[in-house]
Design a protein around this motif. Structure first.
Motif, PDB file in Angstrom:
ATOM      1  N   LYS A 947       0.837  -1.204   0.000  1.00 46.76           N
ATOM      2  CA  LYS A 947       0.000   0.000   0.000  1.00 46.76           C
ATOM      3  C   LYS A 947       0.870   1.251   0.000  1.00 46.76           C
ATOM      4  O   LYS A 947       0.584   2.231  -0.715  1.00 46.76           O
ATOM      5  CB  LYS A 947      -0.897   0.008   1.232  1.00 46.76           C
ATOM      6  N   PHE A 948       1.931   1.213   0.790  1.00 40.41           N
ATOM      7  CA  PHE A 948       2.847   2.373   0.826  1.00 40.41           C
ATOM      8  C   PHE A 948       3.415   2.643  -0.572  1.00 40.41           C
ATOM      9  O   PHE A 948       3.522   3.791  -1.010  1.00 40.41           O
ATOM     10  CB  PHE A 948       4.011   2.115   1.800  1.00 40.41           C
ATOM     11  N   ALA A 949       3.762   1.566  -1.274  1.00 37.56           N
ATOM     12  CA  ALA A 949       4.341   1.722  -2.611  1.00 37.56           C
ATOM     13  C   ALA A 949       3.333   2.326  -3.574  1.00 37.56           C
ATOM     14  O   ALA A 949       3.676   3.190  -4.393  1.00 37.56           O
ATOM     15  CB  ALA A 949       4.818   0.350  -3.120  1.00 37.56           C
ATOM     16  N   LYS A 950       2.069   1.923  -3.475  1.00 37.36           N
ATOM     17  CA  LYS A 950       1.057   2.432  -4.389  1.00 37.36           C
ATOM     18  C   LYS A 950       0.803   3.921  -4.122  1.00 37.36           C
ATOM     19  O   LYS A 950       0.639   4.706  -5.059  1.00 37.36           O
ATOM     20  CB  LYS A 950      -0.226   1.643  -4.220  1.00 37.36           C
ATOM     21  N   ILE A 951       0.718   4.278  -2.832  1.00 38.33           N
ATOM     22  CA  ILE A 951       0.466   5.693  -2.491  1.00 38.33           C
ATOM     23  C   ILE A 951       1.595   6.569  -3.025  1.00 38.33           C
ATOM     24  O   ILE A 951       1.370   7.613  -3.646  1.00 38.33           O
ATOM     25  CB  ILE A 951       0.315   5.854  -0.960  1.00 38.33           C
ATOM     26  N   LEU A 952       2.830   6.142  -2.802  1.00 42.36           N
ATOM     27  CA  LEU A 952       3.981   6.964  -3.208  1.00 42.36           C
ATOM     28  C   LEU A 952       4.078   7.045  -4.732  1.00 42.36           C
ATOM     29  O   LEU A 952       4.380   8.098  -5.293  1.00 42.36           O
ATOM     30  CB  LEU A 952       5.271   6.379  -2.618  1.00 42.36           C
ATOM     31  N   THR A 953       3.738   5.918  -5.387  1.00 45.46           N
ATOM     32  CA  THR A 953       3.804   5.899  -6.852  1.00 45.46           C
ATOM     33  C   THR A 953       2.780   6.855  -7.440  1.00 45.46           C
ATOM     34  O   THR A 953       3.083   7.618  -8.376  1.00 45.46           O
ATOM     35  CB  THR A 953       3.567   4.475  -7.379  1.00 45.46           C
ATOM     36  N   ALA A 954       1.540   6.789  -6.902  1.00 48.31           N
ATOM     37  CA  ALA A 954       0.478   7.673  -7.416  1.00 48.31           C
ATOM     38  C   ALA A 954       0.851   9.130  -7.209  1.00 48.31           C
ATOM     39  O   ALA A 954       0.652   9.980  -8.090  1.00 48.31           O
ATOM     40  CB  ALA A 954      -0.838   7.347  -6.708  1.00 48.31           C
ATOM     41  N   TYR A 955       1.457   9.405  -6.086  1.00 47.10           N
ATOM     42  CA  TYR A 955       1.863  10.795  -5.799  1.00 47.10           C
ATOM     43  C   TYR A 955       2.940  11.283  -6.766  1.00 47.10           C
ATOM     44  O   TYR A 955       2.882  12.374  -7.309  1.00 47.10           O
ATOM     45  CB  TYR A 955       2.347  10.903  -4.349  1.00 47.10           C
ATOM     46  N   GLN A 956       3.975  10.425  -6.966  1.00 48.69           N
ATOM     47  CA  GLN A 956       5.082  10.835  -7.850  1.00 48.69           C
ATOM     48  C   GLN A 956       4.625  10.940  -9.299  1.00 48.69           C
ATOM     49  O   GLN A 956       5.214  11.680 -10.081  1.00 48.69           O
ATOM     50  CB  GLN A 956       6.254   9.837  -7.715  1.00 48.69           C
ATOM     51  N   ASP A 957       3.503  10.204  -9.639  1.00 51.06           N
ATOM     52  CA  ASP A 957       2.984  10.266 -11.016  1.00 51.06           C
ATOM     53  C   ASP A 957       1.884  11.324 -11.145  1.00 51.06           C
ATOM     54  O   ASP A 957       1.163  11.350 -12.154  1.00 51.06           O
ATOM     55  CB  ASP A 957       2.417   8.895 -11.422  1.00 51.06           C
ATOM     56  N   ASP A 958       1.776  12.156 -10.136  1.00 51.62           N
ATOM     57  CA  ASP A 958       0.796  13.239 -10.135  1.00 51.62           C
ATOM     58  C   ASP A 958      -0.648  12.718 -10.166  1.00 51.62           C
ATOM     59  O   ASP A 958      -1.571  13.356 -10.689  1.00 51.62           O
ATOM     60  CB  ASP A 958       1.026  14.191 -11.324  1.00 51.62           C
ATOM     61  N   HIS A 959      -0.851  11.567  -9.643  1.00 53.42           N
ATOM     62  CA  HIS A 959      -2.221  11.030  -9.501  1.00 53.42           C
ATOM     63  C   HIS A 959      -2.641  11.154  -8.045  1.00 53.42           C
ATOM     64  O   HIS A 959      -1.805  11.039  -7.149  1.00 53.42           O
ATOM     65  CB  HIS A 959      -2.287   9.548  -9.921  1.00 53.42           C
ATOM     66  N   LYS A 960      -3.903  11.317  -7.880  1.00 52.13           N
ATOM     67  CA  LYS A 960      -4.416  11.410  -6.516  1.00 52.13           C
ATOM     68  C   LYS A 960      -4.462  10.020  -5.914  1.00 52.13           C
ATOM     69  O   LYS A 960      -5.111   9.127  -6.442  1.00 52.13           O
ATOM     70  CB  LYS A 960      -5.813  12.032  -6.515  1.00 52.13           C
ATOM     71  N   PRO A 961      -3.768   9.829  -4.842  1.00 53.58           N
ATOM     72  CA  PRO A 961      -3.720   8.478  -4.267  1.00 53.58           C
ATOM     73  C   PRO A 961      -5.073   8.101  -3.621  1.00 53.58           C
ATOM     74  O   PRO A 961      -5.849   8.958  -3.229  1.00 53.58           O
ATOM     75  CB  PRO A 961      -2.620   8.597  -3.198  1.00 53.58           C
ATOM     76  N   MET A 962      -5.260   6.817  -3.539  1.00 50.03           N
ATOM     77  CA  MET A 962      -6.476   6.318  -2.879  1.00 50.03           C
ATOM     78  C   MET A 962      -6.348   6.546  -1.377  1.00 50.03           C
ATOM     79  O   MET A 962      -5.286   6.368  -0.816  1.00 50.03           O
ATOM     80  CB  MET A 962      -6.642   4.817  -3.151  1.00 50.03           C
ATOM     81  N   LEU A 963      -7.439   6.956  -0.760  1.00 50.55           N
ATOM     82  CA  LEU A 963      -7.385   7.286   0.674  1.00 50.55           C
ATOM     83  C   LEU A 963      -8.174   6.287   1.541  1.00 50.55           C
ATOM     84  O   LEU A 963      -8.492   6.572   2.682  1.00 50.55           O
ATOM     85  CB  LEU A 963      -7.941   8.691   0.885  1.00 50.55           C
ATOM     86  N   SER A 964      -8.482   5.113   0.993  1.00 49.64           N
ATOM     87  CA  SER A 964      -9.296   4.149   1.747  1.00 49.64           C
ATOM     88  C   SER A 964      -8.444   3.040   2.349  1.00 49.64           C
ATOM     89  O   SER A 964      -8.962   1.979   2.693  1.00 49.64           O
ATOM     90  CB  SER A 964     -10.378   3.542   0.830  1.00 49.64           C
ATOM     91  N   TYR A 965      -7.081   3.282   2.409  1.00 51.99           N
ATOM     92  CA  TYR A 965      -6.208   2.235   2.953  1.00 51.99           C
ATOM     93  C   TYR A 965      -6.203   2.251   4.472  1.00 51.99           C
ATOM     94  O   TYR A 965      -6.299   3.309   5.093  1.00 51.99           O
ATOM     95  CB  TYR A 965      -4.769   2.442   2.458  1.00 51.99           C
ATOM     96  N   LYS A 966      -6.048   1.015   5.014  1.00 55.08           N
ATOM     97  CA  LYS A 966      -5.920   0.858   6.455  1.00 55.08           C
ATOM     98  C   LYS A 966      -4.611   0.129   6.723  1.00 55.08           C
ATOM     99  O   LYS A 966      -4.228  -0.763   5.976  1.00 55.08           O
ATOM    100  CB  LYS A 966      -7.073   0.056   7.054  1.00 55.08           C
TER     101      LYS A 966
END
Length: 1000
Positions: A947-966
């Motif tokens: 999940k950490f990898a997906k959030i950081l990837t979306a951020y670096q690619d200028d995409h809004k990361p998903m906020l439903s992670y726990k």
């Protein structure tokens, strides 16, 4: 020591020889022969006939007998007068002789006056005074016996007459008184007559060879023949003679006196005495003169009424034959006769040369007949110069001095050329040898060495140096391939032939032989070698002396031939040079009677450089003259002419005595010593100048002896010059073990020249030297480092190097990378590893090598140091060890690469916790952070990491990361989410009822 004989000893020996020989020789008279018989000599009979005819002819008033000096004019006239029983002649001889003073300053009138005085004086003493009673020229003669008796009788008469008159004598009667008076009167009349006959009013005194004649006006320089013509005519007419013979008047080269004699002759004949009514007495003057007395071709025939030429008995064409006849019983070279005959054309001179030769030979006993005759002949031809010549001076002395100086200069030039030739040849051999070895190695296929970087580079000279220093190589020589050592090669015919051709050996030996021959000849110069140029430069035109010297008839010992002395003439030359502090080289003079010479010379003389003579020093050493020997040795040691070197060449057995007396302060020039008799002692005691030339000679001395290392240690362990030790180690010594080195102080030089056998044992032994009291710097010397650098490829690690040696090697800045790499590759495991402080003592390059071989301790400090120096930690630490050390020291990782490496290999919670703590050290746009997350996910498959990898990837690619992670409520997750929140990647973070971390 054999002393010279005294003069009396020599004379007695000569007398004995003459007596026993039965060949006594007698001196020959120089006077003309007067007993030549005309029947045995057709020539002289002809001369007599011509003289008879000439004198009988009344028209001949002036007759000349002409010929050069020594042609026989006097012999002819003497024999003529003797055999013809002539007593009607007067004879005047006017011989003059060449003195050292010049006659040119004499006035011609004065000279004429002297000649006239001499002529009149000689004539007066040939005429009985009773024939010329009326002459005013009074001659002092002794009172004859008759006159003495006459005067005694007269005195007795006077006494008797006086006694009678005074009645002292009564016994005499008157008759006898008359007789006495008559006698007395007669005597008085005779005395008066004699007085009037000899009365004179003026006096002139003429002196000629201690015979006095009283003439008129001594101080009158007028023409005496003119002034006293009447008196002179009276003397001639009353003399009873009719011929006047005049000899040697031509020697004055004075024509005026001839004119005056001719005028006198005319006046005499014009006033001649009548013999009969039609015949009168005529006077004839006969002149014995040379042909060239008159300059003009017609002057002679105008002056003389008859000329009788004399054919010379001796000329230069037959003089040699006459000499041979005179010396027929003595062994003389024909060439010497020919030379002397070319310069002597006077028979009296030949006879006197013979006479003086006999006297010199009998008194000196010399057997060198050729040289004695040459010297005596020169004495007769040039008496003016002979005195100086006999004493070694004069113009010949000047030539000798310059000749000797030229010889010394030439000798120095020859020795210099020889030294340069030898030096160039040695250099040529060295260059030729290296070129030969290079070609040999190339032909044998030895052209490269390994490189520390894995490839090869050409370095043939490296192999050549190793080969010369003892390594063996497989070489191909004349199609034969086998293992060779350097010593085997230089002894081979192949090497000798190749070096011989390459270095120009044949030309070198030929030139060296020529120089040695010239040096030998030049060291023993002969008079005959004196060049003509020296005579010309000094304007010495003594042709006879030059001819005698050049042909070897007057040589270096000429003073011994013609002189008496205690010892030889060499002694006189030597003493004169010492006393005058001259510049003549007297070192080689063969002195005799040296005991007398030492006694005569003062101590101060022995401190002069002129005292230096080989024979004298040898005599002093043999007889132990303490003070004078010390003084002379002092002079020798301070000489710049290599006197001591030449002396030791002559007397090598005197070396120990010279060494003792010098108190070990000798400084010799080895190039001047001709053999190696005392070289060992000279070299061991440093008795020579420490210069390059002497060092080269010393090296050649050792090279020629092929000494072993043990024998060489005798010199290396001593006090010889350190520069010589260096040369010996470099060029002579073969590689050795450290234990076999003569002195620990020399180890550095052995290392410099690769003279230590390669072994770990020897390398460790060097460390012992470095740690000795003599060298406690705890640093490797340049020599040691250089040795290791050059030989690292050939070191066999058959045992361990000392740990301390490893430490010093790695700390050295001069140790090559290749060396560090090889040496630490063999670092023993039993040795401790290096700590963090070791980094401060070595270069980064060396530290990396130790890291490469994991030779550092695995500690936190080492890790931090490596991290600071950018040395990869994984070369020494595992990721697990890295995580452990970081975690244990609560530190964070600063390198993304290191984090990524840990993520790839470690899956434990400690590794991810370390990552979570360290993430705050990086920027959010760090691309490799995603790789770190992904690698952690691959290792442990935890969903939170994904999940950490997906959030950081979306951020670096200028995409809004998903906020439903726990996320699980862990410290690591909190740290990462907090970093996300701080960098604006996620909004606020909440903790739900299920203890999960959620993003708002």
């Amino acid at each position: 020591m054999v002393e010279s004989e005294t003069i009396s000893d020599q004379k007695s020996i000569i007398d004995k020889d003459i007596k026993n020989s039965g060949n006594e020789k007698h001196l020959t008279s120089l006077a003309p022969e007067i007993d030549i018989k005309t029947e045995n000599n057709h020539n002289i009979a002809n001369y007599f006939r011509h003289l008879d005819e000439g004198l009988e002819n009344p028209s001949n008033h002036n007759i000349a007998i002409t010929g050069k000096y020594g042609s026989g004019k006097s012999t002819i006239i003497d024999n003529y007068l003797n055999q013809r029983n002539k007593n009607d002649f007067l004879r005047v001889s006017l011989a003059t002789f060449s003195l050292n003073t010049d006659r040119k300053d004499k006035n011609i009138d004065d000279e004429n006056s002297e000649l006239e005085h001499s002529i009149i004086n000689q004539i007066l003493y040939q005429i009985n005074s009773k024939y010329i009673p009326l002459t005013n020229f009074k001659i002092k003669r002794p009172i004859t016996f008759k006159i003495r008796v006459f005067f005694l009788i007269e005195i007795l008469n006077i006494i008797l007459v006086a006694g009678t008159k005074l009645k002292f004598i009564d016994i005499i009667n008157k008759f006898w008184v008359g007789v006495l008076l008559f006698s007395l009167t007669a005597f008085l009349l005779i005395n008066a007559w004699v007085f009037l006959k000899h009365v004179q009013f003026r006096n002139l005194k003429i002196s000629f060879k201690n015979i006095d004649a009283n003439l008129v006006d001594l101080n009158d320089n007028d023409n005496l023949f003119e002034k006293y013509i009447d008196e002179i005519i009276y003397i001639f007419q009353s003399s009873g003679k009719k011929v006047l013979i005049v000899e040697d008047i031509d020697r004055f080269n004075n024509i005026k006196i001839f004119q005056q004699l001719r005028e006198l002759n005319i006046k005499l004949n014009n006033n001649g005495i009548k013999i009969t009514k039609n015949k009168q007495k005529n006077w004839t003057f006969v002149y014995l003169v040379k042909d060239n007395i008159f300059a003009g071709s017609t002057d002679r025939v105008k002056f003389f009424d008859l000329i009788i030429p004399v054919i010379p008995y001796i000329t230069t064409s037959n003089s040699a034959l006459k000499l041979k006849k005179l010396f027929s019983n003595i062994n003389i070279d024909d060439r010497l006769f020919d030379i002397l005959g070319s310069y002597i054309d006077d028979y009296r001179l030949l006879k006197n040369t013979y006479n003086e030769f006999l006297v010199f030979q009998e008194n000196l006993g010399n057997k060198d007949f050729n040289q004695l005759l040459a010297l005596v002949a020169y004495k007769n031809v040039s008496p003016k110069y002979f005195d100086e010549f006999q004493n070694g001076r004069g113009h010949f002395g000047i030539i000798l001095s310059k000749f000797k100086n030229d010889i010394l200069t030439k000798q120095d030039e020859l020795l210099t050329e020889k030294n340069q030739l030898e030096k160039k040849h040695s250099e040529a051999i060295a260059e030729s040898e290296k070129e030969l070895l290079m070609i040999l190695f190339i032909r044998s296929g030895i052209t490269s060495v390994p490189s520390p970087y894995g490839y090869t580079h050409v370095d043939i000279m490296h192999h050549v140096d190793l080969f010369i220093n003892g390594s063996s190589y497989e070489l191909t020589i004349n199609e034969d391939r086998r293992e060779w050592t350097y010593n085997e090669l230089i002894d081979s015919d192949f090497y000798k032939f190749s070096i011989h051709n390459a270095s120009g050996e044949e030309q070198y030996l030929n030139r060296l032989s020529q120089l040695n021959e010239k040096i030998k000849l030049n060291s023993n110069p002969r008079f005959k070698d004196i060049p003509r140029q020296l005579w010309d430069e000094n304007q010495i035109n003594d042709e006879l002396l030059f001819a005698l010297v050049k042909n070897g008839y007057i040589d270096e010992h000429y003073l011994d031939i013609i002189n008496h002395s205690y010892g030889s003439s060499q002694n006189e030359i030597f003493k004169r040079n010492v006393y005058s502090e001259g510049k003549e080289n007297v070192t080689q003079l063969e002195l005799t009677a040296i005991n007398q010479l030492v006694r005569i010379l003062s101590l101060s003389d022995f401190y002069k450089p002129q005292i230096l003579n080989f024979h004298l020093l040898h005599y002093l050493i043999e007889n132990d003259y303490k003070d004078k020997l010390d003084a002379m040795l002092y002079s020798a040691m301070n000489s710049t002419d290599n006197f001591l070197e030449e002396y030791l060449n002559r007397y090598p057995n005197d070396f120990e005595k010279v060494k003792e007396l010098s108190k070990d302060t000798l400084t010799l020039d080895l190039s001047k010593l001709v053999d190696n008799f005392n070289f060992k002692s000279i070299l061991q005691n440093n008795f020579y100048h420490n210069n390059d030339r002497n060092q080269k000679i010393a090296l050649d001395f050792f090279s020629a002896r092929n000494l072993s290392n043990e024998e060489m240690n005798e010199y290396l362990s001593g006090d010889i010059y350190s520069s010589l030790k260096t040369l010996l180690i470099k060029n002579i010594i073969k590689p050795v073990n450290i234990a076999d080195i003569a002195s620990a102080e020399l180890i550095g030089q052995y290392l410099d020249f690769d003279k230590i056998l390669l072994s770990i044992k020897n390398i460790n032994a060097c460390l012992i030297y470095l740690n000795s009291d003599q060298n406690n710097s705890q640093q490797l010397t340049t020599s040691f480092v250089g040795f290791i650098n050059k030989n690292i490829d050939n070191i066999v690690f058959d045992e361990n190097l000392y740990k301390e040696l490893y430490d010093l090697i790695v700390q050295s800045k001069d140790t090559k990378y290749k060396v560090i790499n090889i040496i630490f590759k063999h670092y023993p495991k039993i040795y401790s590893k290096y700590n963090v402080n070791s980094f401060n003592d070595m270069s980064l390059q060396n530290a990396k090598i130790l890291v490469k071989y994991q030779l550092f301790e695995q500690t936190w400090n080492v890790l931090k140091k490596m991290e600071k120096l950018s040395i990869p930690l994984k070369d020494i630490f595992s990721n697990k060890e890295i995580v452990y050390l970081y975690s244990d020291n609560q530190a964070t990782i600063l390198s993304i690469s290191l984090l990524n490496s840990v993520a790839q290999t470690e899956s434990g919670p400690e590794a991810f916790d370390l990552f979570a703590k360290s993430i705050s050290n990086f920027q959010v746009n760090e691309k490799k952070l995603i790789d770190v997350f992904n690698n952690f996910y691959k290792n442990n498959k935890k969903s939170d990491i994904s999940k950490f990898a997906k959030i950081l990837t979306a951020y670096q690619d200028d995409h809004k990361p998903m906020l439903s992670y726990k996320f699980a409520n862990t410290d690591a997750n909190k740290s990462i989410l907090k970093w996300f929140y701080d960098n604006g990647i996620i909004p606020a973070l909440n903790l739900d009822n299920n203890d999960k971390l959620t993003i708002k």
